[in-house]
Structures are given as C-alpha cells and as structure tokens.
Design a protein around this motif. Structure first.
Motif, PDB file in Angstrom:
ATOM      1  N   SER A 108       0.825  -1.208   0.000  1.00 13.13           N
ATOM      2  CA  SER A 108       0.000   0.000   0.000  1.00 13.13           C
ATOM      3  C   SER A 108       0.863   1.264   0.000  1.00 13.13           C
ATOM      4  O   SER A 108       0.404   2.334  -0.390  1.00 13.13           O
ATOM      5  CB  SER A 108      -0.966  -0.002   1.193  1.00 13.13           C
ATOM      6  N   SER A 109       2.119   1.127   0.441  1.00 12.24           N
ATOM      7  CA  SER A 109       3.008   2.284   0.440  1.00 12.24           C
ATOM      8  C   SER A 109       3.640   2.510  -0.921  1.00 12.24           C
ATOM      9  O   SER A 109       4.117   3.597  -1.210  1.00 12.24           O
ATOM     10  CB  SER A 109       4.144   2.075   1.447  1.00 12.24           C
ATOM     11  N   SER A 120      -1.663  -0.645  -8.937  1.00 15.64           N
ATOM     12  CA  SER A 120      -2.860  -0.005  -8.399  1.00 15.64           C
ATOM     13  C   SER A 120      -3.491  -1.001  -7.438  1.00 15.64           C
ATOM     14  O   SER A 120      -3.099  -2.167  -7.384  1.00 15.64           O
ATOM     15  CB  SER A 120      -3.853   0.297  -9.515  1.00 15.64           C
TER      16      SER A 120
ATOM     17  N   ASP B 155       1.015   3.772   8.285  1.00 15.94           N
ATOM     18  CA  ASP B 155       1.310   2.854   7.178  1.00 15.94           C
ATOM     19  C   ASP B 155       0.696   1.480   7.423  1.00 15.94           C
ATOM     20  O   ASP B 155       0.169   0.845   6.504  1.00 15.94           O
ATOM     21  CB  ASP B 155       2.833   2.688   7.003  1.00 15.94           C
ATOM     22  N   ARG B 158      -3.061   1.484   6.973  1.00 14.72           N
ATOM     23  CA  ARG B 158      -3.374   1.409   5.542  1.00 14.72           C
ATOM     24  C   ARG B 158      -3.151  -0.017   5.015  1.00 14.72           C
ATOM     25  O   ARG B 158      -3.945  -0.532   4.224  1.00 14.72           O
ATOM     26  CB  ARG B 158      -2.508   2.408   4.769  1.00 14.72           C
ATOM     27  N   THR B 185      -6.640  11.051  11.212  1.00 18.47           N
ATOM     28  CA  THR B 185      -5.526  10.605  10.358  1.00 18.47           C
ATOM     29  C   THR B 185      -5.617   9.119  10.011  1.00 18.47           C
ATOM     30  O   THR B 185      -5.355   8.730   8.868  1.00 18.47           O
ATOM     31  CB  THR B 185      -4.155  10.899  11.007  1.00 18.47           C
ATOM     32  N   ASN B 188      -8.330   8.556   7.513  1.00 20.99           N
ATOM     33  CA  ASN B 188      -7.884   9.055   6.225  1.00 20.99           C
ATOM     34  C   ASN B 188      -6.934   8.075   5.532  1.00 20.99           C
ATOM     35  O   ASN B 188      -7.050   7.800   4.335  1.00 20.99           O
ATOM     36  CB  ASN B 188      -7.191  10.397   6.457  1.00 20.99           C
ATOM     37  N   ALA B 189      -6.003   7.498   6.306  1.00 21.61           N
ATOM     38  CA  ALA B 189      -5.053   6.535   5.740  1.00 21.61           C
ATOM     39  C   ALA B 189      -5.793   5.307   5.203  1.00 21.61           C
ATOM     40  O   ALA B 189      -5.520   4.837   4.093  1.00 21.61           O
ATOM     41  CB  ALA B 189      -4.036   6.120   6.798  1.00 21.61           C
ATOM     42  N   ALA B 191      -8.940   5.049   4.324  1.00 20.23           N
ATOM     43  CA  ALA B 191      -9.872   5.379   3.233  1.00 20.23           C
ATOM     44  C   ALA B 191      -9.185   5.392   1.873  1.00 20.23           C
ATOM     45  O   ALA B 191      -9.809   5.064   0.854  1.00 20.23           O
ATOM     46  CB  ALA B 191     -10.530   6.730   3.496  1.00 20.23           C
ATOM     47  N   THR B 192      -7.884   5.716   1.860  1.00 19.61           N
ATOM     48  CA  THR B 192      -7.196   5.837   0.562  1.00 19.61           C
ATOM     49  C   THR B 192      -7.100   4.508  -0.182  1.00 19.61           C
ATOM     50  O   THR B 192      -6.924   4.507  -1.393  1.00 19.61           O
ATOM     51  CB  THR B 192      -5.751   6.386   0.731  1.00 19.61           C
ATOM     52  N   VAL B 193      -7.165   3.373   0.539  1.00 25.73           N
ATOM     53  CA  VAL B 193      -7.001   2.083  -0.141  1.00 25.73           C
ATOM     54  C   VAL B 193      -8.279   1.237  -0.191  1.00 25.73           C
ATOM     55  O   VAL B 193      -8.260   0.140  -0.742  1.00 25.73           O
ATOM     56  CB  VAL B 193      -5.871   1.226   0.497  1.00 25.73           C
ATOM     57  N   GLY B 218     -13.435  10.333   5.508  1.00 23.74           N
ATOM     58  CA  GLY B 218     -13.537   9.117   4.697  1.00 23.74           C
ATOM     59  C   GLY B 218     -14.228   7.946   5.355  1.00 23.74           C
ATOM     60  O   GLY B 218     -14.406   6.901   4.723  1.00 23.74           O
TER      61      GLY B 218
END
Lengths: 243, 243
Positions: A108-109, A120, B155, B158, B185, B188-189, B191-193, B218
C-alpha cells in the motif's frame, strides 16, 4: 491469464532449489504450476524456474508461492499469473496475519515500485491468490517454518474449512500433509462444509491410486511435488486420473 | 432483514451491562445497533437488551458483538440480524484466528443445535458479519481484552485496510479508539485504499463536529457508544450530521 479454478484438478509444485527434469514438456499434463520452496530458494532461482516453465508450457498458469519477501521481486511478480499466499490456521501468528499485514503495508506504500507502472489497488487484488491452509504433518519442514506444533483434529479441519468459506472468504482451502500421504479423512471432513471454496490436497501423492482416492474423497485438485522432481513415471501416473 | 451497509452512517453501540436510557425511541435517529461489551455482560442481559431494542425500534437492524461464546445462545442468535465478529489485526492470535477457528469448529459440528431448525451452512454465512479491526487506544479495556500492546502506525493501518479489502475480504474495516477521540488521520489513511469495504470509526465521538470530521475524512459510518448511555444531548448531536 484468468485462472479457471473449476477446471483445475492437477497442480504441480516445483521447488526452485531442486533440479528440473530434462524435459519440461511433461507439464502439459498438469493444469497449473506453483513455484515455491523454503531451503536454498532465492529470487534468482525462483525467477529462472518460473521463466523456464513459462517458456516450456506457456498455456499453463504459473503461480509463485513466496516463503519470504526475499523471493519476490517486480520481475517474479510480472512473470507469474498470481502470488499464492497461504494463511496457516495452525501456524504461528506471523503465518496467519503478521506477514500478510507486513506485505500489504509495503504494497500500500508503494504500488508502483512493486507492481510496475500498472500498480494499483485493483492490480494487487488480481495478483493475489489467498489460501486458507492447514499443515497436518508436524514433522515437516513446512510445519517448522510456519510454527506449526500440532495438527488439527478432524472437527477443527472442518471448522477451518467453514471459517474459510464464510468468514475469511479465501477462494481456496488447502490440506497439506507435506511429504507424507495423509489419506482421505481430512479431505472428507473439509469437503462436507465447503461450497464455493475450492479444496486442494497436497502430500505424498505418487500414484494414480492415491490421486484418485483423494479426488474421490472430495478434493477439487491434488498438488504433486516431490515425485515431479524425483520420479517421472510416478508423476505421469498422478496426471492420468479421470474426473 | 438484509443490512444495506451503504445506507448506514450512524451506528449505536449499546453495552448490556449499563443502564439503558428511559426512552429508547431516541434510537430512531441511528441506522444500526450493535449490542456488546466485556465487563459484567451475560447471555441474559445481552438478550434482554437486544429484545428491548427490537421492541422499541423494530425497523433498525440489530447485531450482537459477543466478546465471549458465553454471551451467545440460540435465543440471542435468533433475535439479532447478524453476529458482529471482529478479527483484530493487532490483537493476539486468539483474537484474529484462534477464537474464530473454535467458533466455526463448534458451528460446523452442530448447525442445528446453535442455529435452530433452519441451521445450515448457508444460514451461518448470512448470520456472520466479519470485521477487520484495529484497536488504536492501547490503554483501553478493549485492548487489554484482545491482547493489543501496540497501536499500528499509519502505514500499517493502511496495510491492514488493504489486507481487508483484497486478502481477507471482510466487508467491514473498523478503526477503534475505544473511549478516546483519535482524530481523522487513521481514517484518512485507511480510506485511501478501500473500495468495496465499508470503513467504520469508533471512539470518543460526542459531538456533531467530531462526527462530521470523521465522516468527512472518509469513514462510511461512525460508531457512538459511551454518550448513548451517558449524555442524551451529545448523542442526539452525533445523529444530526448530513452526509
């Protein structure tokens, strides 16, 4: 290529640290190849083995089963159809969740660094084959690597199969006897609760009779490893089973 | 009833060991109720709480989150829409796989005894809501119960979210700060993945502002617990957020 699991009944497990047979054309009789092993495996010999298999039988899907992140690179990931990633119910915490958390934290990083320019989230999902796994031979190298100290009872094998089907939702459930033939009782127990999940059996299959017994007991596919490296005639017999 | 997760943005967590507000009609403003807790919870007070909620707001889905198999019975399972079953990424082995293996071993041995006459594999799948879970407040009762000694880095949060989405395939991922507000935070982390997986946040939400901040960061849904029991005005504010 997309892997059509319902059509797969015979899987060949190839250890990159062992010599390959002179003629890899024999792999035409298997449905899928998994490349992986523990002792003396490196990213280099894994990649070489994957490439030789792909060159010899390009129509057969090839998966890599990395025992360590050291065995994986952008090149090996690009060369295989999927990564075969076990979660071992009777292993230590590292082998059911710890190493996966670490792997997905890395992924994911850095999608692009690990998967190339097509990196992706969707491409990760396509590249990963998650496998619910039980190791039933506690004397095996696989057991000591994964921290397995006890095999599961038949009730627990059935419970692990059910957890795979309805909770963790892995597409595959694998009963592994690693080097010894475990008979059909564990396969039979798991088969009673599985629906969509495909049931794999590996361990000591070196004859058509054993292959047939395990498939008749409810396995969807058998995994044949040692005799591919050691005994070509026995290996050919395992591929000659009608289903 | 079928639970329509995309429509759920506000969840109320009710502890059966704490007194209920006099008027449960306030639950009309939430989208879903989870009944569960650790200290002093019994099968009896869990069942009583579930029944009072179902009687007061029959149109709201009710889930039971059992902290122990002692809290579950044929009656509680029949009374709720689903069991809410966390797998805790930073818990001990018992809380990611051990207790689940045990639960599914029991279930697979005795569908009918545990689920009544409709007991079957399909009915188990319908009754289980699997939740990938991280506990970020290591001083909480939840952390000590689950063997959590360290929170995850952003990290790792996520990574755990990505593992939930593409490997374990749980329908929900839950960021739990248990009793304290953790800010946005970690949400948010995660939600990105996340794609299909719904993202839940719980911990210290006692105002419309905090509810709004977490949803804006998110989260698909917030879980509100303490102030339901302790502060009706604050609770009502958390339900008054537009999305």
């Amino acid at each position: 290529m997309t892997i059509e699991w319902p059509a797969i009944t015979h899987i060949t497990k190839i250890d990159p640290a062992k010599p390959l047979p002179a003629d890899l054309g024999v792999l035409e009789h298997t449905d899928l190849v998994i490349v992986g092993g523990s002792d003396d495996v490196t990213e280099e010999n894994a990649l070489t083995t994957i490439q030789e298999v792909v060159d010899s039988v390009p129509e057969i899907p090839v998966l890599q089963e990395p025992y360590s992140s050291q065995h994986v690179s952008v090149e090996t990931i690009a060369a295989v159809d999927q990564l075969f990633v076990p979660a071992i119910y009777n292993g230590d915490q590292t082998h059911f969740v710890g190493k996966h958390l670490q792997m997905f934290t890395q992924l994911s990083s850095d999608f692009e660094g690990l998967l190339g320019q097509s990196g992706s989230m969707a491409s990760i999902a396509e590249k990963i084959c998650a496998v619910g796994y039980v190791i039933q031979n506690t004397d095996s190298r696989a057991a000591s690597t994964a921290g397995v100290t006890e095999s599961l009872s038949l009730d627990e094998v059935r419970g692990a199969a059910l957890a795979t089907e309805v909770f963790y939702d892995f597409p595959l459930f694998y009963v592994e006897y690693s080097g010894q033939f475990g008979g059909t009782t564990a396969v039979n127990a798991a088969a009673t609760v599985l629906g969509e999940t495909r049931l794999l059996y590996g361990g000591g299959i070196d004859s058509g009779q054993k292959a047939n017994a395990v498939l008749s007991a409810g396995a969807d596919a058998i995994v044949v490893g040692d005799c591919f490296h050691e005994d070509r005639d026995a290996y050919r017999q395992t591929t000659r089973v009608d289903h």
